[in-house]
Motif scaffolding. Structure first.
Motif, PDB file in Angstrom:
ATOM      1  N   PRO A 353       5.540  -1.980 -11.995  1.00 47.96           N
ATOM      2  CA  PRO A 353       6.298  -1.626 -10.781  1.00 47.96           C
ATOM      3  C   PRO A 353       5.480  -1.783  -9.500  1.00 47.96           C
ATOM      4  O   PRO A 353       6.004  -2.249  -8.475  1.00 47.96           O
ATOM      5  CB  PRO A 353       6.683  -0.157 -11.022  1.00 47.96           C
ATOM      6  N   ILE A 354       4.204  -1.410  -9.540  1.00 46.08           N
ATOM      7  CA  ILE A 354       3.350  -1.542  -8.355  1.00 46.08           C
ATOM      8  C   ILE A 354       3.112  -3.011  -8.047  1.00 46.08           C
ATOM      9  O   ILE A 354       3.169  -3.436  -6.882  1.00 46.08           O
ATOM     10  CB  ILE A 354       2.013  -0.806  -8.581  1.00 46.08           C
ATOM     11  N   MET A 355       2.855  -3.823  -9.089  1.00 50.12           N
ATOM     12  CA  MET A 355       2.609  -5.245  -8.870  1.00 50.12           C
ATOM     13  C   MET A 355       3.853  -5.925  -8.292  1.00 50.12           C
ATOM     14  O   MET A 355       3.752  -6.765  -7.395  1.00 50.12           O
ATOM     15  CB  MET A 355       2.174  -5.923 -10.173  1.00 50.12           C
ATOM     16  N   ALA A 356       5.028  -5.556  -8.793  1.00 47.86           N
ATOM     17  CA  ALA A 356       6.263  -6.141  -8.269  1.00 47.86           C
ATOM     18  C   ALA A 356       6.455  -5.781  -6.804  1.00 47.86           C
ATOM     19  O   ALA A 356       6.832  -6.633  -5.984  1.00 47.86           O
ATOM     20  CB  ALA A 356       7.452  -5.669  -9.106  1.00 47.86           C
ATOM     21  N   GLU A 357       6.185  -4.528  -6.465  1.00 47.61           N
ATOM     22  CA  GLU A 357       6.310  -4.094  -5.069  1.00 47.61           C
ATOM     23  C   GLU A 357       5.346  -4.873  -4.177  1.00 47.61           C
ATOM     24  O   GLU A 357       5.710  -5.340  -3.087  1.00 47.61           O
ATOM     25  CB  GLU A 357       6.031  -2.601  -4.964  1.00 47.61           C
ATOM     26  N   GLN A 358       4.099  -5.034  -4.634  1.00 53.41           N
ATOM     27  CA  GLN A 358       3.107  -5.749  -3.825  1.00 53.41           C
ATOM     28  C   GLN A 358       3.451  -7.234  -3.716  1.00 53.41           C
ATOM     29  O   GLN A 358       3.243  -7.847  -2.659  1.00 53.41           O
ATOM     30  CB  GLN A 358       1.712  -5.553  -4.432  1.00 53.41           C
ATOM     31  N   ALA A 359       3.971  -7.822  -4.784  1.00 52.52           N
ATOM     32  CA  ALA A 359       4.365  -9.228  -4.738  1.00 52.52           C
ATOM     33  C   ALA A 359       5.444  -9.444  -3.685  1.00 52.52           C
ATOM     34  O   ALA A 359       5.362 -10.371  -2.861  1.00 52.52           O
ATOM     35  CB  ALA A 359       4.858  -9.674  -6.108  1.00 52.52           C
ATOM     36  N   LEU A 360       6.464  -8.594  -3.675  1.00 50.22           N
ATOM     37  CA  LEU A 360       7.539  -8.729  -2.696  1.00 50.22           C
ATOM     38  C   LEU A 360       7.035  -8.496  -1.282  1.00 50.22           C
ATOM     39  O   LEU A 360       7.421  -9.187  -0.346  1.00 50.22           O
ATOM     40  CB  LEU A 360       8.659  -7.740  -3.025  1.00 50.22           C
ATOM     41  N   ARG A 361       6.155  -7.525  -1.125  1.00 46.45           N
ATOM     42  CA  ARG A 361       5.659  -7.165   0.213  1.00 46.45           C
ATOM     43  C   ARG A 361       4.831  -8.292   0.825  1.00 46.45           C
ATOM     44  O   ARG A 361       4.729  -8.403   2.051  1.00 46.45           O
ATOM     45  CB  ARG A 361       4.852  -5.868   0.127  1.00 46.45           C
TER      46      ARG A 361
END
Length: 386
Positions: A353-361
């Motif tokens: 979940p953190i990696m997905a958030e950072q990828a989108l950001r």
């Protein structure tokens, strides 16, 4: 459509070009460069050779050899001090992507101050900065010709993309002889990185005719030479061609963009300390398979450039052949999965979940042919684990 194009002001390309570093620095009216490199290039004498060339040209260089893989905000602090102590009027980034990214960051911080988190995307950084001279020793990152640097925030392990003309080197020296000693793993990872740059630049929503021409040329060259360079590091023809292709791909994505592979790759590198090219390679086939339906004709062009499809092959079949070819390439150069690399599955799942958030950001997924949702990125991370 008007496409803004930016290139280094000076480029020297060819075997032995690094010997001309003194002439290049002098031609820019500079005299006190800080040579930013790593301990390996200090210990093997390569940095000393550049220092000697600079001193023979009447210049006053100083070496900062404390760069780290995947540079962090903490790792920049000693470099900022070295800049000030030397009263440097320029920086030379000498090494792979990490020393060049470090040099770019120092060039900005040495003039503007602050922390690199102040300069991350979506901020567009235009300067002022110290002049940057880039000398790559790997055929992959293309950083010698790009408007980006990537620095990990030591506070939360976010791998920050920092864009803008401020980070474009004033000069680039591209000498393939510096890559001949690269081991097979590094050759593979950086070579797949360059191919990722080329394909993502071509399928990006920001692609343009200038970037397209360089991206397709890079793909064709990498397709013919990456396996050769991986299997025989002493093959100087393959090394020279891979070095040129890496720079072409760097120019292509710098004037277009990268996309979903890179957006998802940076968090893997930050949280699990996987080399950037390798994390790209882990993702490349699966992300391409996810994206291909939205830009079949563009991906088909990539397949034809790689010579895995012909002009007679219909676009859908050619695009599917590209996905297969990327999987075959990663198999042939022994790209591990995250599981094979030794990453714990529980930790991987916890951080998805953190990696997905950072990828989108990061913004890079917005350039992809399909703009993914958070759930789709999470699913792709889950797919590639094993």
């Amino acid at each position: 459509m008007i496409s803004p194009i930016a290139l280094p002001r000076v480029m020297r390309i060819g075997g032995g070009a690094a010997d001309q570093i003194g002439d290049v620095v002098l031609s820019l009216g500079l005299s006190r460069p800080l040579l930013v490199t790593d301990s390996f290039l200090v210990n093997n004498g390569a940095a000393a050779k550049l220092v000697d060339a600079l001193e023979k040209a009447g210049l006053a260089p100083r070496v900062f050899g404390e760069t780290v893989p995947d540079p962090t905000t903490d790792s920049l602090e000693a470099g900022v001090r070295a800049l000030a102590e030397h009263q440097a009027d320029s920086v030379i980034g000498f090494g792979g992507g990490s020393p060049m990214d470090t040099a770019k960051a120092l060039a900005l911080l040495g003039v503007q101050g602050g922390q690199m988190r102040d300069y991350k995307a979506p901020r567009n950084n235009v300067g002022p900065v110290l002049p940057i001279i880039a000398i790559p020793t790997t055929a992959g990152s293309g950083s010698e010709a790009t408007q980006f640097t990537v620095i990990t925030d030591s506070r939360d392990d976010e791998k920050m993309l920092c864009p803008g003309l401020a980070f474009l080197p004033t000069a680039a020296i591209i000498d393939f002889e510096l890559t001949v000693s690269m081991p097979p793993r590094l050759t593979a990872d950086t070579g797949v990185d360059a191919l990722t740059h080329a394909i993502e630049a071509y399928v990006s929503k920001k692609a343009n005719p200038f970037s397209d021409s360089l991206a397709l040329a890079a793909m064709a060259t990498i397709g013919k030479n990456l396996r050769r360079a991986y299997e025989d590091g002493a093959d100087k023809t393959a090394r020279e061609q891979m070095m040129l292709a890496a720079t072409q791909a760097g120019i292509a994505f710098s004037n277009s963009s990268v996309a979903l592979v890179h957006g998802m790759s940076r968090p893997i590198g930050a949280h699990f300390h996987v080399a950037h090219g390798l994390s790209n390679a882990m993702l490349f086939p699966a992300v391409t398979a996810f994206s291909v339906r939205a830009a079949e004709s563009r991906y088909a062009d990539c397949a034809r450039a790689l010579d895995v499809a012909t002009t007679d092959t219909d676009d859908r079949t050619a695009a599917e052949a590209l996905v297969t070819a990327l999987s075959d390439l990663c198999r042939d150069v022994h790209v591990p999965t995250p599981k094979d690399y030794g990453i714990d599955k529980a930790k991987w799942d916890e951080l998805i979940p953190i990696m997905a958030e950072q990828a989108l950001r990061s913004g890079s997924p917005n350039n992809n042919p399909i703009i993914p949702t958070d759930a789709e990125i999470r699913d792709l991370y889950a797919q590639i684990y094993s």
